[in-house]
Design an enzyme around this catalytic site. Sequence first.
Site, PDB file in Angstrom:
ATOM      1  N   SER A 221      39.051 -34.980   7.673  1.00 18.91           N
ATOM      2  CA  SER A 221      40.199 -35.857   7.844  1.00 18.91           C
ATOM      3  C   SER A 221      40.217 -36.954   6.775  1.00 18.91           C
ATOM      4  O   SER A 221      40.220 -36.652   5.586  1.00 18.91           O
ATOM      5  CB  SER A 221      40.170 -36.424   9.265  1.00 18.91           C
ATOM      6  OG  SER A 221      41.412 -36.953   9.639  1.00 18.91           O
TER       7      SER A 221
ATOM      8  N   ASP B 154      47.990 -28.473  12.323  1.00 21.89           N
ATOM      9  CA  ASP B 154      47.178 -29.676  12.525  1.00 21.89           C
ATOM     10  C   ASP B 154      48.113 -30.855  12.762  1.00 21.89           C
ATOM     11  O   ASP B 154      48.994 -31.129  11.955  1.00 21.89           O
ATOM     12  CB  ASP B 154      46.333 -29.919  11.271  1.00 21.89           C
ATOM     13  CG  ASP B 154      45.331 -31.050  11.421  1.00 21.89           C
ATOM     14  OD1 ASP B 154      45.645 -32.061  12.089  1.00 21.89           O
ATOM     15  OD2 ASP B 154      44.236 -30.939  10.850  1.00 21.89           O
TER      16      ASP B 154
ATOM     17  N   HIS C  81      42.644 -30.274  14.950  1.00 20.05           N
ATOM     18  CA  HIS C  81      42.281 -31.126  13.817  1.00 20.05           C
ATOM     19  C   HIS C  81      40.780 -31.020  13.612  1.00 20.05           C
ATOM     20  O   HIS C  81      39.991 -31.535  14.400  1.00 20.05           O
ATOM     21  CB  HIS C  81      42.692 -32.571  14.134  1.00 20.05           C
ATOM     22  CG  HIS C  81      42.435 -33.539  13.029  1.00 20.05           C
ATOM     23  ND1 HIS C  81      42.953 -33.391  11.769  1.00 20.05           N
ATOM     24  CD2 HIS C  81      41.713 -34.695  13.009  1.00 20.05           C
ATOM     25  CE1 HIS C  81      42.572 -34.410  11.018  1.00 20.05           C
ATOM     26  NE2 HIS C  81      41.814 -35.212  11.736  1.00 20.05           N
TER      27      HIS C  81
END
Length: 514
Positions: free
Chosen positions: A230, A456, A484
């Site tokens: 991320s 996502d 995610h």
Amino acid sequence: MPSARRRLALVATLSAVLALAGCVAPVHQVTPPTANPSAAVPPSSAPAGSEKYYTQHVDWSSCPKGTQADQCATIDVPLDWADPSGATVKLAVARDAATGGNPVGSIFVNPGGPGASAIDFLSTVDTIMSAEVRDEYDLVAFDPRGVARSTPVTCYDGPQMDELTAADFDLTTDAGVQAQEDAWGAFGKACAAHTQAGVLGHIDTVTSARDMDVVRALVGDVTLDYLGYSYGTKLGATYAALFPTTVGRMVLDSALDPKVDGDAMSAGQAAGFESALRAYVTDCLGGSRCPLSGSVDNAMGQIKTMLDRTHTSPLPTSSGRRLTAPLAFTGIAYPLYSQSAWPQLTTALRAALAGDGSVLLALSDAYYDRAADGTYTTNTTEAFSAISCLDLPATTDLAKMRADAAQIAQVAPTVGEFFSYSGTLCAQWPVPAVGGLTDYSAKGAPPILVIGTTNDPATPYVWAQALASELSSGVLLTHVGEGHGVYGLGNACATSAVDDYFLDGTTPAVGTRC
């Protein structure tokens, strides 16, 4: 968080699917964690005058209570990399020894955020990485400056955080927009008052990437092997752009396009969470215990009606606190990070639609790291705001915010309102934004693996495509699915591919999908 961009962090409960990797990295020279190196690897691209940071003595010792790692240390880095002879800040570093006892190098890990603790993540990543990888590599983590143990950003106590996260402003009015801006302005002033002097202006991602190169040298690695999720992909991509010749085997999972600005971030995530919620609703309607009914559009409308109602009539909860619309949205968004958490969302919606906000509030509290006693166990939300306001603040022009909100409502009619007016969050931030880099191509770096998931919610797939294209040596692996975070979270195809990459340096074929 009202109208805030969602925190870009790996969720420990994820059970998404996984992906693949590639690149041949140089041979490593490394001192194992059982020893204290007397000399670090010479700096490769250190700014003039910073050599002392790259060669400082590191006193590795047992970790303090609450830190699950083999060894811990504290190092010094300059407060301002433009003035390495000036004031310093301290970074907390931790490492776990390779289980085989003869490591070929280290893999640095970062779970995202910005603001999530990489050191805390060490105890989770042990369960994510395969035994073969753990046998070969030490794992190294450092909390970026401003985060957790590394000169943390400190702003509000528990009751003040409760008030801020629950605050619900009528953003259809100019007065409501101003009230939200003032609330976050007061938060920023508190951060400035309670954080070490000077730190707020120097916790941007470019600065943290420079810090990471110091840590690389101090653990004895010639090149940096890295696993970032991320926001951690932005940190990794920034490192690669700054230090392309010291990149080793780098995996950027659930990738963020580092060139996305604050406005595009909000719009992209609004569309991403709307799409993820539709996927959840479709699945829910196919089961026997779904509290929603009718078509997918009808069911989305039922969620929207519930959220709208909480603006004027917050739901009661068993704790005595009221579930406001921002808290309700956070409780819905959090389980969308992982398909394995969808049953929790079903339970929460069943209760909320019956007039009880307790389960949605519990999910929101989990997202914000709020304990049952009202304390916040991490400073992730505070650090998230502080780093984001330096890296990519959104527009503060009211007319532009209103135009953007109308566009977001078109693509995300159910949840879009919670991503609009993000510019209010940083409009009164006490230090100016610094932004990122203009070039993330990282020319000269070996192949870098970029992983994206097709649905996502937090880092839309188009961002992974963009990053893989921006990197001169980017290799895109596509995970077809939900959630995610990909590597180590349940997909054998992807796990095997990433493991092969770390162990052998082999890259996936172009267009590989898992």
